[in-house]
Design a protein around this motif. Sequence first.
Motif, short mmCIF file in Angstrom:
data_model
loop_
_atom_site.label_atom_id
_atom_site.label_comp_id
_atom_site.label_asym_id
_atom_site.label_seq_id
_atom_site.Cartn_x
_atom_site.Cartn_y
_atom_site.Cartn_z
N UNK A 235 0.82 -1.20 0.00
CA UNK A 235 0.00 0.00 0.00
C UNK A 235 0.86 1.26 0.00
N UNK A 236 2.06 1.19 0.58
CA UNK A 236 2.94 2.36 0.64
C UNK A 236 3.33 2.81 -0.77
N UNK A 237 3.57 1.85 -1.66
CA UNK A 237 3.92 2.16 -3.05
C UNK A 237 2.78 2.91 -3.74
N UNK A 238 1.56 2.47 -3.49
CA UNK A 238 0.41 3.14 -4.08
C UNK A 238 0.27 4.56 -3.53
N UNK A 239 0.47 4.74 -2.22
CA UNK A 239 0.37 6.07 -1.62
C UNK A 239 1.42 7.01 -2.23
N UNK A 240 2.61 6.49 -2.51
CA UNK A 240 3.65 7.29 -3.15
C UNK A 240 3.19 7.79 -4.52
N UNK A 241 2.56 6.90 -5.30
CA UNK A 241 2.07 7.28 -6.63
C UNK A 241 0.97 8.35 -6.52
N UNK A 242 0.11 8.18 -5.54
CA UNK A 242 -0.99 9.14 -5.37
C UNK A 242 -0.45 10.50 -4.96
N UNK A 243 0.55 10.54 -4.08
CA UNK A 243 1.15 11.81 -3.69
C UNK A 243 1.79 12.51 -4.88
N UNK A 266 -5.94 7.54 -10.26
CA UNK A 266 -5.11 7.59 -9.05
C UNK A 266 -5.95 7.94 -7.83
N UNK A 267 -6.72 9.04 -7.93
CA UNK A 267 -7.43 9.53 -6.75
C UNK A 267 -8.63 8.66 -6.40
N UNK A 321 -5.31 19.01 2.67
CA UNK A 321 -5.04 18.59 4.05
C UNK A 321 -4.60 17.13 4.11
N UNK A 322 -5.24 16.31 3.28
CA UNK A 322 -4.93 14.88 3.29
C UNK A 322 -3.56 14.59 2.70
N UNK A 323 -3.22 15.28 1.59
CA UNK A 323 -2.03 14.93 0.85
C UNK A 323 -0.76 15.56 1.40
N UNK A 324 -0.89 16.65 2.16
CA UNK A 324 0.31 17.36 2.60
C UNK A 324 0.63 17.11 4.08
N UNK A 325 0.21 15.99 4.59
CA UNK A 325 0.52 15.68 5.98
C UNK A 325 2.02 15.39 6.12
#
Length: 325
Positions: A235-243, A266-267, A321-325
């Motif tokens: 899941x971390x790899x997917x979160x990287x792509x989404x960011x 992506x979103x 807010x979600x993406x820039x934590x």
Amino acid sequence: MSKLSDLRYCTELVVLRNFDDIPFDTADNPQHASLVYQRFCGTLSEKFIEFDLNSLDDEAAYYLISKTSLSLEQLLKNPDIRVFFNSELFVFLNRSEHIEIRLLKKDMDIQAEYSNILQILEGLDKQYPFARSGNQYINSRRELRGTGAFINHFVHLPILQYFNKIGAEQYLKQNIDIRKSSAPDANPICSMIKISTDNCYFDDIEQQSNHVYKYMNEILHKELREQEELKSNSLFSLKDKVNKAFGVAKYALLLDELEFLSLHTFFRTASEFDLIGISSKKIDSIFEKIFSQTYYIDDFESACASRSQLVRKVLVPLLKDTMEE
């Protein structure tokens, strides 16, 4: 555990008929087109309303396109192409076939609707026989001899698509055609996979449907297995792509249609895996509105600039807010 009911899919049934005494492909012959129109109106028009393409507002035109996967420009090119509809069906006269009926359902069972369509056409067939070879209907597409109908299943497979794991080539041996497509339902901007028969030599529509569904069911379960594996392993790899996609959404000055659809994938996938605090329904709604607002911009660069502007204005503040934590 994910369930089949969590996956988005819809079924499109297309029934094609040609009159035996009129040459095929009447779209370029006003006399033949007029004759087809007269026969349809004299027998079936009380069941349908004619769609006036030349007076469509943007919303109605977008609805028509989304329900049929057809280009409005393609329909407007020839004044002899007519469109009728009722609450369930769209009927096209004088495209590549004399009569083309399209039905869309949010599930996979179309047998009852198919029977109703045949019943609608039965009276017309008695007055003006359709083209046949023995018991088989003949259409301008030779592979559609037989039922004169075909079925397309559309399904959203975010993980198989995202990681390119569908393996379409292996299914061609089973006469199953799998390709990327926009969805002809309420959310046409969502990247979907179209699953259909590679050729349509079937004795009846149920046989055709069962053949497609056998392999579609296999692919659906493969998607669910991949989702479960992703949740537990990568899941971390997917979160990287989404960011990274968020960076594109925030700073890109131009977004072509492919880049725009990729952002949606992506979103939406991030939402389905709870990586962002926005529902997938909200994501769909935002991208659908941007898609419809920029669809009619003819200049390529202006369309790309408008997409990026709207993404920055509407989507980025919700994601921030979600993406820039």
